[in-house]
Design an enzyme around this catalytic site. Structure first.
Site, mmCIF file in Angstrom:
data_model
loop_
_atom_site.group_PDB
_atom_site.id
_atom_site.type_symbol
_atom_site.label_atom_id
_atom_site.label_comp_id
_atom_site.label_asym_id
_atom_site.label_seq_id
_atom_site.Cartn_x
_atom_site.Cartn_y
_atom_site.Cartn_z
ATOM 1 N N SER A 189 0.821 -1.210 0.000
ATOM 2 C CA SER A 189 0.000 0.000 0.000
ATOM 3 C C SER A 189 0.856 1.261 0.000
ATOM 4 C CB SER A 189 -0.926 -0.002 1.219
ATOM 5 O OG SER A 189 -2.008 0.865 0.988
ATOM 6 N N GLU A 258 -7.323 -3.099 -8.040
ATOM 7 C CA GLU A 258 -8.093 -3.033 -6.782
ATOM 8 C C GLU A 258 -7.664 -1.847 -5.940
ATOM 9 O OE1 GLU A 258 -6.769 -6.574 -4.876
ATOM 10 O OE2 GLU A 258 -7.974 -7.902 -6.095
ATOM 11 N N PRO A 259 -7.794 -0.627 -6.435
ATOM 12 C CA PRO A 259 -7.366 0.515 -5.637
ATOM 13 C C PRO A 259 -8.267 0.738 -4.425
ATOM 14 C CG PRO A 259 -8.558 1.273 -7.557
ATOM 15 C CD PRO A 259 -8.408 -0.216 -7.713
ATOM 16 N N CYS A 327 -7.096 6.743 27.469
ATOM 17 C CA CYS A 327 -6.209 6.818 28.631
ATOM 18 C C CYS A 327 -4.837 6.212 28.363
ATOM 19 C CB CYS A 327 -6.861 6.097 29.811
ATOM 20 S SG CYS A 327 -8.429 6.839 30.251
ATOM 21 N N ASP A 328 -4.676 5.552 27.225
ATOM 22 C CA ASP A 328 -3.429 4.862 26.915
ATOM 23 C C ASP A 328 -2.345 5.861 26.488
ATOM 24 O OD1 ASP A 328 -1.427 3.266 25.941
ATOM 25 O OD2 ASP A 328 -2.770 1.952 24.813
HETATM 26 C C1 LIG Z 1 -5.819 -3.649 0.993
HETATM 27 C C2 LIG Z 1 -5.945 -4.276 -0.311
HETATM 28 C C3 LIG Z 1 -6.204 -3.489 -1.456
HETATM 29 C C4 LIG Z 1 -6.225 -1.988 -1.441
HETATM 30 O O1 LIG Z 1 -4.946 -1.487 -1.276
HETATM 31 P P1 LIG Z 1 -4.622 0.085 -1.409
HETATM 32 O O2 LIG Z 1 -3.193 0.157 -1.026
HETATM 33 O O3 LIG Z 1 -5.512 0.793 -0.452
HETATM 34 O O4 LIG Z 1 -4.860 0.477 -2.814
HETATM 35 C C5 LIG Z 1 -6.406 -4.138 -2.644
HETATM 36 N N1 LIG Z 1 -6.347 -5.490 -2.736
HETATM 37 C C6 LIG Z 1 -6.085 -6.280 -1.669
HETATM 38 C C7 LIG Z 1 -6.050 -7.744 -1.842
HETATM 39 C C8 LIG Z 1 -5.859 -5.699 -0.430
HETATM 40 O O5 LIG Z 1 -5.587 -6.471 0.630
#
Ligand SMILES: *Cc1c(COP(=O)(O)O)cnc(C)c1O
Length: 385
Positions: A189, A258-259, A327-328
């Protein structure tokens, strides 16, 4: 829910200033900017050379999902039955992919029998066995390959992903059993180096060639960065690298992405209030157990600004240490934040670029939770880069 704002806090405003004027909130407020989210989704969908799935875990709030859908997103990367159920309820026509490499048997059964999910990620032979025994073979098995740790803030291959030879074996076995096959990876990420996608696609090409099975698609995952800092390459660079690698490596199949972060980061902010100032220390009402956990974990420094009842707090900035409400003693933000010297109790501190991994990661520890959610129309002029 917060008694002052009413059920679900479904209030609409035209600016953060109006939120302060009307609510004078002494509780934290999560601000969602649907127009920004819609624009980000539209730009990604138009720019990426394939199908765009939104990674639901990044921010599962219905207002966010709704805005992204309006921007053209209709496919979703989901990791749990809860996420699948939520998307299905909000958008019956949406397509969910079950992309967690480790799934409980109950979740698999529900995904298959109740929701008719057709796409599943695996990275181990035992998971493939489990998957086929429950969901059958009329499915697409996406084999997740591990990628090298590159220039991402979070490495996502330390926990999941098959090494190339295991990926080859998984693809062959899935095919032998009669499943459709595909490849997936996640470069990590907040990946600030577009070349990471090229490197991962080269590994995917080798796995593809060694396995010799037909692939439905190549899922290049998430990791596209948000602009917390000015030196982040534009998304177009990533799309260019991916398109070139697709052509040069002979991926004559559809691409998926998959953003999460890149779609939602700058579409939300967290409005907190200073409850006490002790010298250079500020005690505010959200923190690492709430919406601000990434400021502890990641090397991310979101923009901040201080606002009083009469408008932005003026004057020279100085570094402050910021404590959250629990409180941590661990509930302190990692970076010094530069805010005006004149900031005082009762002023507000707005954290920008807080759409990703924020509201979805709250714990509710100590009874502190950010559950007032407002929608703000228009763009967020103060945090535009
Ligand atoms: C978390 C995750 C994402 C999204 O990642 P970003 O860094 O937020 O774009 C996409 N695919 C999978 C499998 C993930 O675990």
């Amino acid at each position: 829910m917060n008694g002052i704002t009413g059920a679900n806090g479904d209030l609409r405003f035209s600016s953060v200033a109006e939120v302060i004027e009307r609510l004078e909130p002494s509780y934290p407020v999560f601000c969602i900017f649907p127009d920004i989210l819609r624009a980000r989704a539209k730009a990604f969908v138009e720019g990426f050379p394939g199908t765009v799935l939104y990674a639901v875990k990044c921010n599962p709030h219905p207002f966010v999902l709704e805005a992204l859908a309006e921007g053209g997103i209709s496919h979703f990367d989901t990791a749990s039955i809860t996420e699948i159920a939520k998307i299905t309820e909000l958008m019956p026509q949406a397509r969910c992919y079950f992309n967690h490499p480790v799934k409980g048997r109950g979740a698999l059964k529900a995904a298959s029998d109740v929701y008719g999910i057709a796409d599943y990620v695996v990275d181990h032979m035992d998971e493939l066995d489990k998957l086929v025994s429950i969901a059958g073979t009329d499915i697409t098995v996406e084999v997740r390959i591990a990628t090298p740790k590159g220039k991402a803030v979070y490495d996502l291959s330390a926990k999941f992903g098959a090494v190339p030879e295991d990926a080859v074996a998984l693809l062959k076995e899935a095919r032998k059993r009669g499943c459709r096959t595909a490849l997936a990876f996640h470069v990590g990420s907040q990946c600030v180096d577009p070349a990471a996608f090229r490197i991962a696609m080269e590994i995917a090409a080798k796995v593809r060639d060694a396995a010799g099975v037909p692939l439905d698609y190549l899922d290049v995952g998430g990791g596209f960065p948000a602009i917390y800092k000015l030196n982040v390459p534009p998304l177009a660079d990533y799309f260019g690298v991916i398109e070139k690698a697709r052509d040069e490596l002979g991926f004559d199949i559809p691409l998926l992405a998959e953003p999460g972060r890149a779609l939602v980061a700058d579409g939300c902010s967290v409005l907190t209030q200073v409850h006490l100032r002790k010298g250079d220390d500020l005690y505010i009402n959200d923190g690492i157990y709430g919406c601000l956990s990434e400021i502890r974990d990641g090397d991310l420094d979101p923009p901040v600004r201080a606002i009083s009842r009469s408008g932005p707090v003026e004057g020279d900035a100085q570094p402050f240490r910021i404590f959250g409400p629990t409180c941590d003693s661990l509930d302190v933000l990692k970076l010094p934040f530069h805010l005006p010297e004149a900031i005082e109790e009762g002023d507000w501190v707005e954290f920008g670029l807080m759409g990703a991994y924020s509201i979805g990661m709250q714990t509710g520890f100590n009874g502190f939770i950010t559950d007032t959610i407002v929608r703000i129309d228009g763009m967020h002029e103060e945090f535009v880069f």
